[in-house]
Design an enzyme around this catalytic site. Structure first.
Site, PDB file in Angstrom:
ATOM      1  N   THR A 102      34.583 -48.170   4.196  1.00 27.12           N
ATOM      2  CA  THR A 102      34.224 -46.946   3.444  1.00 27.12           C
ATOM      3  C   THR A 102      33.011 -47.202   2.539  1.00 27.12           C
ATOM      4  OG1 THR A 102      35.581 -47.524   1.510  1.00 27.12           O
ATOM      5  CG2 THR A 102      36.692 -46.295   3.276  1.00 27.12           C
ATOM      6  N   PHE A 114      39.907 -47.429 -11.851  1.00 28.46           N
ATOM      7  CA  PHE A 114      40.122 -46.038 -12.266  1.00 28.46           C
ATOM      8  C   PHE A 114      39.908 -45.970 -13.768  1.00 28.46           C
ATOM      9  CE2 PHE A 114      44.313 -48.110 -11.865  1.00 28.46           C
ATOM     10  CZ  PHE A 114      44.752 -48.049 -13.180  1.00 28.46           C
ATOM     11  N   SER A 167      49.695 -50.447 -17.834  1.00 24.22           N
ATOM     12  CA  SER A 167      50.788 -51.429 -17.772  1.00 24.22           C
ATOM     13  C   SER A 167      50.183 -52.768 -17.349  1.00 24.22           C
ATOM     14  CB  SER A 167      51.815 -50.978 -16.738  1.00 24.22           C
ATOM     15  OG  SER A 167      51.221 -50.983 -15.451  1.00 24.22           O
ATOM     16  N   TYR A 197      28.264 -53.143 -15.983  1.00 27.36           N
ATOM     17  CA  TYR A 197      29.122 -53.457 -17.136  1.00 27.36           C
ATOM     18  C   TYR A 197      29.798 -54.828 -16.994  1.00 27.36           C
ATOM     19  CZ  TYR A 197      32.863 -51.061 -14.397  1.00 27.36           C
ATOM     20  OH  TYR A 197      33.741 -50.653 -13.429  1.00 27.36           O
ATOM     21  N   PRO A 250      25.223 -45.834 -10.558  1.00 30.34           N
ATOM     22  CA  PRO A 250      25.977 -44.824  -9.819  1.00 30.34           C
ATOM     23  C   PRO A 250      25.428 -44.494  -8.428  1.00 30.34           C
ATOM     24  CG  PRO A 250      24.804 -43.831 -11.673  1.00 30.34           C
ATOM     25  CD  PRO A 250      24.600 -45.296 -11.790  1.00 30.34           C
TER      26      PRO A 250
END
Ligand code: HXC
Ligand code: NAP
Length: 286
Positions: free
Chosen positions: A19, A99, A107, A149, A192
């Protein structure tokens, strides 16, 4: 960008090659004469991509199901690739998970998952192939896909930032340690580049209108997949034989715009600068 036979005779393993950017890089590698192995979790996606890309380029693509977090899976993938093509010359560590989330909502399992895919996945493949290259004295080339980053850090994607920073450290460390075996390590830090995988998880629909990512990029647009593929092809090819331990940013100037203390002054209309200049010069007379 490169001449048509630039990757002739090379076999390239691309993680997450089914992908997005992995697929775009794989396509260009094939167009330049390489064969490819694409590996990720979803075999149906990989098989569809493999068929599409080999039909388009006439080159061979081996799709292999593999969770990069599992070193047994990784070793099996490497073995299957070597059985099929006789050798693997180039590794592109491109698979990732990510994400957006406030860190306090995560968690330990969420951290494990992202760090597992990005950092553990990268060292599993790097170790597996690196040992093979050292034992067979063939040399090899590693290209890691990080982000800008990796060195600035970023809130709201902290597991990804921590993992990518680790991958960048590994890239630079092995560039020195493994050069004696003829193994080069480099990285690309993309800004991006719209892909479904990244956009659904990082720029969900309701945020897209609020924060137009193009506004953060000095050149005023997002990246085109072929632009990334061009750079990747150069870095895995023998034309870049003297480039080792480097991370190349391809982001239209995005991260530097965020970093420059006064870059936001671009919001000031030109006609205001006369007044501002007078005020600032006025300070010299006081
Ligand atoms: C909080 C979340 C969450 C969310 C998952 N988790 N999504 N926590 N907010 N939005 C938690 C889960 O509750 C679980 O913890 C743990 O994370 C693992 O989630 P699973 O769904 O079980 O994991 P898995 O099925 O392995 O899926 C992995 C994934 C998924 C990373 C969560 O998004 C994925 O498959 N991603 C692959 C593709 C991808 O991410 N592409 C984008 C790369 S872009 P608990 O404790 O509840 O069990 C990129 C570039 C960035 O890296 C730069 C752009 C400019
Ligand atoms: P993408 O299409 O979601 O690609 C991520 C790939 O990783 C998928 O093919 C996925 O395949 C694979 N993957 C995820 N978890 C895996 C696992 N456990 N084992 C094996 N494979 C796994 O996103 P993309 O935007 O093309 O991202 C590609 C690379 O570019 C990533 O390293 C990303 O961090 C980097 N990047 C992207 C951008 C951007 O703007 N798009 C910016 C900076 C950096 P399966 O689901 O089949 O496993």
């Amino acid at each position: 960008m490169l001449r048509e036979d630039a990757l002739e005779g090379k076999t390239i393993l691309v993680t997450g090659g089914g992908t997005g950017l992995g697929k775009a890089m794989t396509k260009y590698f094939l167009e330049l004469g390489a064969n490819a192995i694409i590996a990720s979790r979803k075999l149906e996606v990989l098989e569809k991509t493999a068929k599409e890309l080999s039909e388009a380029t006439g080159k061979e693509v081996l799709p292999l199901a593999c969770d990069v977090r599992n070193h047994l899976d990784v070793d099996k993938t490497i073995q299957a690739g070597i059985e099929k093509f006789g050798k693997i010359d180039i590794l592109v560590n491109n698979a990732a998970g990510n994400f957006i989330s406030p860190t306090e909502r995560l968690s330990p399992k969420a951290f494990d998952t992202i760090i597992g895919i990005v950092l553990q996945g990268t060292y599993n493949f790097t170790l597996g192939l690196g040992k093979n290259w050292i034992e067979k004295k063939t040399g090899g080339t590693i290209l890691n896909i990080v982000t800008t980053y990796s060195w600035t850090g970023s809130g709201y994607v902290v597991p990804s930032a921590a993992a990518k920073a680790g991958v960048l450290a590994m890239t630079r460390s092995l560039a020195v340690e493994w050069a004696k075996y003829g193994i080069r390590s480099n990285a690309i830090a993309p800004g991006p580049f719209p892909t479904k995988g990244a956009w659904d998880r990082l720029f969900p629909e309701n945020l897209r209108k609020k924060f137009d990512v193009k506004n953060k990029v000095p050149v005023g647009r997002v990246g085109e997949h072929q632009e990334l593929a061009n750079l990747a092809a150069y870095l895995v090819s023998d034309f870049s034989a003297y480039v080792n331990g480097e991370v190349i940013t391809i982001d239209g100037g995005e991260w530097l715009k965020g970093a420059g203390e006064f870059n936001h002054l671009e919001l000031i209309p030109n006609e205001m600068w006369d007044t501002i200049e007078q005020m600032v010069r006025g300070a010299n007379k006081k």
